[in-house]
Write a protein that holds these residues in place. Structure first.
Motif, short mmCIF file in Angstrom:
data_model
loop_
_atom_site.label_atom_id
_atom_site.label_comp_id
_atom_site.label_asym_id
_atom_site.label_seq_id
_atom_site.Cartn_x
_atom_site.Cartn_y
_atom_site.Cartn_z
N GLY A 1 -3.46 89.13 75.85
CA GLY A 1 -3.44 88.23 74.71
C GLY A 1 -3.73 88.95 73.40
O GLY A 1 -3.28 88.53 72.32
N LEU A 2 -4.48 90.07 73.48
CA LEU A 2 -4.79 90.87 72.29
C LEU A 2 -3.54 91.49 71.67
O LEU A 2 -3.52 91.78 70.47
CB LEU A 2 -5.79 91.97 72.65
N VAL A 3 -2.52 91.70 72.50
CA VAL A 3 -1.30 92.37 72.03
C VAL A 3 -0.64 91.60 70.91
O VAL A 3 -0.05 92.19 69.99
CB VAL A 3 -0.33 92.56 73.22
N PHE A 4 -0.71 90.26 70.95
CA PHE A 4 -0.04 89.45 69.93
C PHE A 4 -0.74 89.56 68.58
O PHE A 4 -0.13 89.27 67.55
CB PHE A 4 0.00 88.00 70.38
N LEU A 5 -2.01 89.95 68.57
CA LEU A 5 -2.73 90.14 67.32
C LEU A 5 -2.41 91.47 66.65
O LEU A 5 -2.53 91.61 65.43
CB LEU A 5 -4.24 90.06 67.56
N TYR A 6 -2.03 92.45 67.45
CA TYR A 6 -1.80 93.81 66.93
C TYR A 6 -0.79 93.84 65.79
O TYR A 6 -1.08 94.38 64.71
CB TYR A 6 -1.40 94.69 68.11
N PRO A 7 0.41 93.26 65.94
CA PRO A 7 1.35 93.27 64.80
C PRO A 7 0.84 92.45 63.63
O PRO A 7 1.17 92.73 62.47
CB PRO A 7 2.63 92.66 65.39
N ARG A 8 0.04 91.42 63.92
CA ARG A 8 -0.47 90.55 62.86
C ARG A 8 -1.48 91.27 61.97
O ARG A 8 -1.48 91.09 60.74
CB ARG A 8 -1.10 89.32 63.51
N PRO B 1 7.43 97.74 64.14
CA PRO B 1 7.26 97.57 65.58
C PRO B 1 7.41 98.87 66.36
O PRO B 1 6.71 99.08 67.36
CB PRO B 1 8.38 96.58 65.94
N MET B 2 8.31 99.76 65.92
CA MET B 2 8.47 101.04 66.61
C MET B 2 7.21 101.89 66.48
O MET B 2 6.75 102.50 67.46
CB MET B 2 9.68 101.80 66.04
#
Length: 349
Positions: A41-48, A55-56
């Motif tokens: 679930g933490l992964v979705f915060l990373y780009p934010r 993204p690359m």
């Protein structure tokens, strides 16, 4: 060999199974699946929290560090199994690394960048449904789609409910154009397809190759992903020379917040979400039927939404509470369906 099937019309619960470790393995598999969802679930915060980076770039940092963690923390185990790997093993490692890590994360990060956390989470949140449907066609231990129809309906209803709420309260801070938002939706659906294929392939391979421990397999995936990511780094640097604003370009601007980027992506996400999360998921895949491990992925959706609410500093709205309740009920229902084993399927000695 030579055993017969005892006939009975009464269900057997995990604590009644004739195998002493059945209940323990079932609970361990469910716990590992839920914890993997919490890490992912933490992964979705990373780009934010790192919107300045493509993204690359986010993918390259995450998976190179993931491979380093896997290689250093499991060097002895990797050395022991390395020489025993066959061509089929390497082919599957490359396949899963591309599907579940590299291509999947570029799609996910693109969805979050242009479409926001919620829409991307909702689309990828369909994973329990897609994995259950695909996995049940080939896994005899999995329940058929008809038996999973009711809990999956609850999960779908939860996704539809929160979709209505989130699109009714559009994010005014989202600066992407309509075409970029459409591209974000396509990217999120691409991530859904990629991870569905990866999860089913991974579970089947682990269940048919018991000689490889789930943790060792996860570390092998990490090292393989890191090697492939170095190749993607070269591609991204070339693209940056011609289209520096592309989602496939590697950022090179020295004025960007590199320390924050390195700490979040290289330490928090690479270690917790990639290294630890993948180990937990492989344990769940090893211990649970494919269709049930698919249901466990709903926890990733719930945790990512919770993290998003915490990051926004607000409580969920009424419809959001309802949607999460429906989705969680679907997961619990699926767990209970899998925990009941018909007695006429239990062999006697």
């Amino acid at each position: 060999m030579g055993s017969h099937l005892r006939k009975s019309h009464y269900p057997i619960m995990p604590h009644q199974l004739p195998y002493p470790n059945a209940q323990k393995q079932f609970r361990r598999g469910v716990s590992a699946g839920l914890l993997a969802g919490a890490m992912w679930g933490l992964v979705f915060l990373y780009p934010r929290v790192t919107p300045e980076f493509s993204p690359m770039s986010q993918m390259v940092l995450r998976y190179i560090c993931y491979g380093l963690f896997a290689a250093v923390l499991s060097m002895r185990a990797l050395r022991l199994v390395w020489s025993r790997l066959r061509w089929d093993d390497w082919r599957m490692l490359v396949k899963i690394s591309l599907q579940a890590n590299i291509f999947y994360y570029v799609c996910l990060a693109t969805g979050v960048k242009y479409g926001g956390i919620a829409p991307t989470t909702l689309i990828i949140g369909m994973l329990p449904v897609t994995i259950a449907l695909v996995g049940a066609q080939h896994d005899h231990a999995s329940l058929g789609w008809r038996k999973l129809l009711a809990p999956m309906a609850l999960m779908v209803l939860g996704i539809v409910t929160i979709s209505y709420d989130l699109f009714a309260h559009a994010n005014e801070n989202l600066s992407s154009t309509p075409s970029q938002r459409a591209f974000a939706l396509l990217a999120a659906f691409g991530a859904l397809v990629l991870w569905t294929l990866a999860a089913v392939n991974n579970a089947r391979y682990l269940r048919s190759h018991n000689a490889i421990e789930p943790k060792t397999w996860s570390d092998l995936c990490g090292v393989t992903t890191a090697v492939l990511t170095v190749l993607m780094l070269g591609v991204g640097l070339v693209i940056a020379q011609f289209a520096p604003s592309s989602i496939f370009a590697i950022n090179t601007d020295a004025q960007l917040p590199w320390l924050k980027f390195l700490l979040i992506g290289g330490v928090v996400i690479a270690f917790l979400a990639s290294w630890l999360g993948n180990i937990l998921w492989n344990i769940a895949s090893h211990l649970l039927p494919i269709s049930l491990s698919g249901q466990m992925l709903m926890s990733e959706t719930l945790f990512s939404l919770i993290y998003g609410f915490m990051y926004d500093g607000r409580m969920p709205r009424a419809l959001e509470w309802l949607a999460m309740g429906l989705a969680l009920s679907g997961v619990i229902w699926a767990v209970r369906l899998h925990s009941v084993v018909r007695a006429d399927e239990v062999p006697t000695h």
